[in-house]
Write a protein that holds these residues in place. Structure first.
Motif, short mmCIF file in Angstrom:
data_model
loop_
_atom_site.label_atom_id
_atom_site.label_comp_id
_atom_site.label_asym_id
_atom_site.label_seq_id
_atom_site.Cartn_x
_atom_site.Cartn_y
_atom_site.Cartn_z
N SER A 148 41.38 43.08 47.42
CA SER A 148 42.09 43.95 46.48
C SER A 148 41.61 43.78 45.05
N LEU A 149 41.23 42.55 44.67
CA LEU A 149 40.76 42.28 43.31
C LEU A 149 39.24 42.17 43.23
N ALA A 150 38.56 42.71 44.24
CA ALA A 150 37.09 42.61 44.27
C ALA A 150 36.44 43.34 43.10
N GLY A 151 37.13 44.33 42.53
CA GLY A 151 36.58 45.05 41.40
C GLY A 151 37.05 44.54 40.06
N ASP A 152 37.76 43.43 40.05
CA ASP A 152 38.34 42.87 38.83
C ASP A 152 37.72 41.49 38.57
N LYS A 153 38.03 40.93 37.42
CA LYS A 153 37.59 39.58 37.09
C LYS A 153 38.81 38.68 36.99
N VAL A 154 38.98 37.81 37.99
CA VAL A 154 40.10 36.87 37.98
C VAL A 154 39.76 35.73 37.02
N THR A 155 40.70 35.41 36.14
CA THR A 155 40.47 34.36 35.15
C THR A 155 41.28 33.10 35.41
N ARG A 156 42.38 33.25 36.16
CA ARG A 156 43.24 32.08 36.38
C ARG A 156 44.09 32.27 37.63
N VAL A 157 44.22 31.19 38.40
CA VAL A 157 45.14 31.16 39.54
C VAL A 157 45.99 29.91 39.38
N LEU A 158 47.30 30.11 39.32
CA LEU A 158 48.25 29.02 39.10
C LEU A 158 49.26 29.06 40.23
N GLY A 159 49.36 28.00 41.01
CA GLY A 159 50.22 28.11 42.17
C GLY A 159 51.00 26.88 42.57
N ILE A 160 52.13 27.13 43.21
CA ILE A 160 52.88 26.11 43.95
C ILE A 160 52.51 26.35 45.41
N VAL A 161 51.68 25.49 45.97
CA VAL A 161 51.11 25.75 47.29
C VAL A 161 51.46 24.69 48.33
N ASN A 162 52.42 23.83 47.99
CA ASN A 162 52.88 22.81 48.94
C ASN A 162 54.40 22.79 48.95
N GLY A 163 54.97 23.20 50.08
CA GLY A 163 56.43 23.31 50.16
C GLY A 163 57.15 21.98 50.12
N THR A 164 56.55 20.93 50.68
CA THR A 164 57.18 19.61 50.69
C THR A 164 57.42 19.10 49.28
N THR A 165 56.38 19.13 48.45
CA THR A 165 56.53 18.63 47.09
C THR A 165 57.44 19.51 46.27
N ASN A 166 57.42 20.82 46.53
CA ASN A 166 58.32 21.68 45.76
C ASN A 166 59.77 21.40 46.11
#
Length: 431
Positions: A148-166
């Motif tokens: 979906s973002l193949a035509g864009d320039k992603v500059t940052r990805v910020l995530g909560i990607v671990n349910g246990t720690t959250n």
């Protein structure tokens, strides 16, 4: 693949995810056939022990302990790998690709350690390799980054990607629990393993961060490239200090594009409660994406569990099946940018530092001078307590991590400093 030929699927692993894949293949058989345009047939399930208890009943004759023989069968079109780990998963995936089967995997650890080997094998043998379920469970995040973002320039990805720690950090914030107490509750509810090291020390999140960064920035990033810190040292005092500055503590996976280099890190950080990620509760995951044209996007949902992860697996399975019927392949690895990974010391960030100090005149000036000597500007400072309980809480402006680390070491060596009790990075502008 002939238009009326059934798509024949082999599943490696029948644990919490594999069992749900088997269940959904059976329960949604009619819908899957309609979506694919051909029947989807389960032809084998590889397990370690035939007599192990399972969440679902596997049809008679499908179970086998010979995984290599299963993936080497000439009549298998797609292999679903949900056993995890590096070996034998790598050997089995490579064997499947070599034998002409496409692969759907949820194996974040293998992709983060040796993804290029798998992608090169898929390319060589003209087969698909899909892995949406490897990051954030049911949340569709990899496909948007890849397509979906193949035509864009992603500059940052910020995530909560671990349910246990959250879950643990959420309980520390909302219920006032200590780390050990919150971890015990997570284990009782099944959110944390008996050995929670991979989660609480950030290994799981680091593998996912490597995959996200590789896709977002079209460069090869491995788990070893990711700066990693866990949450086991986060204290109730840290969580309370975050509250005092209108923030909350989260374990973040942060992938950034900095001057055409990639910065990737996983660590606990304070973020303002006004930030969308601050409201992610319990064991949920969320990924915040920033790009030049689309702006800010957020993806939210259950990040783990058998059924959510199986949902992502079957989504990939349908895509692979459609590609096979059309005689095409999906998008392979995109690493054309070949950007360097920035060392953590060169990454720019902000610090929250709590310092137990002598309660006497001139202390604040000496602390400020220590920051200035390392070219670190102070954003805010407040004093708490008096006499033996005197403490300074300093939040810095952005500087390199090396400058901030040197500042903290300087503070620890000062006569007026009894102890640096807390050091935590800060993301976003605290209120």
């Amino acid at each position: 693949m002939e238009s009326d030929k059934a798509l024949r699927v082999a599943v490696l692993g029948c644990g919490s995810v594999g069992s749900q894949v088997v269940r959904l293949l059976d329960e949604q058989a009619a819908d899957l056939e309609a979506r694919v345009g051909a029947p989807v047939e389960l032809v084998g399930v590889a397990v370690r022990r035939l007599d192990a208890p399972r969440e679902v009943e596997v049809p008679e004759g499908l179970l086998t302990t010979d995984a290599l023989a299963l993936v080497s069968r000439d009549d298998v079109d797609v292999v679903v790998e949900v056993i995890g780990g590096i070996e034998p998963a790598r050997t089995l995936i490579l064997a499947a690709l070599e034998n002409g089967a496409s692969v759907v995997t949820a194996n974040k650890a293998l992709l983060a350690e040796d993804g290029p080997t798998l992608f090169e094998a898929a390319e060589k043998h003209g087969r698909d390799l899909y892995y949406e379920a490897a990051v954030a469970g049911a949340i569709p995040i990899l496909r948007p980054l890849r397509e979906s973002l193949a035509g864009d320039k992603v500059t940052r990805v910020l995530g909560i990607v671990n349910g246990t720690t959250n879950f643990i950090l959420d309980k520390m914030d909302t219920a006032g629990s200590g780390f050990a107490e919150a971890l015990e509750e997570a284990q009782e509810l099944g959110y944390a393993e008996a050995d929670p090291t991979a989660d609480v020390e950030g290994f799981d999140a680091a593998a996912k961060a490597a995959i996200l960064a590789s896709l977002a920035f079209h460069s090869r990033v491995t788990a070893s490239d990711v700066h990693r810190e866990g949450i086991s040292e986060v204290t109730a005092a840290d969580v309370q200090s975050a509250k005092d500055m209108g923030a909350v503590v989260k374990l973040l996976a942060i992938c950034e594009l900095k001057d055409d280099a990639v910065a990737v890190r996983v660590h606990p950080a304070m973020i303002p409660r006004s930030h969308p990620l601050a409201s992610v509760r319990e064991a949920y995951n969320a990924v915040f994406v920033e790009s030049e044209a689309a702006g800010q996007l957020m993806f939210y949902g259950p990040g783990a569990g058998g059924s959510p992860t199986a949902s992502a697996v079957l989504g990939d399975l349908v895509t692979v099946a459609r590609n096979a019927r059309a005689g095409t392949r999906g998008v392979g690895e995109s690493a054309y940018a070949d950007r360097a990974v920035l060392p953590m010391g060169e990454t720019r960030t902000r610090y929250h530092v709590a310092i137990d100090v002598d309660d006497r005149a001139g202390v604040l000036a000496q602390v400020a001078l220590a920051f200035a000597e390392h070219d670190v500007s102070i954003q805010t400072v407040r004093q708490e307590g008096r006499d033996l309980d005197a403490q300074l809480v300093v939040v810095s402006h952005e500087a390199t991590d090396a400058q901030l680390s040197a500042t903290v070491e300087h503070l620890r060596g000062m006569e007026i400093v009894r102890e640096v009790t807390s050091v935590m990075r800060v993301e976003g502008e605290a209120e």
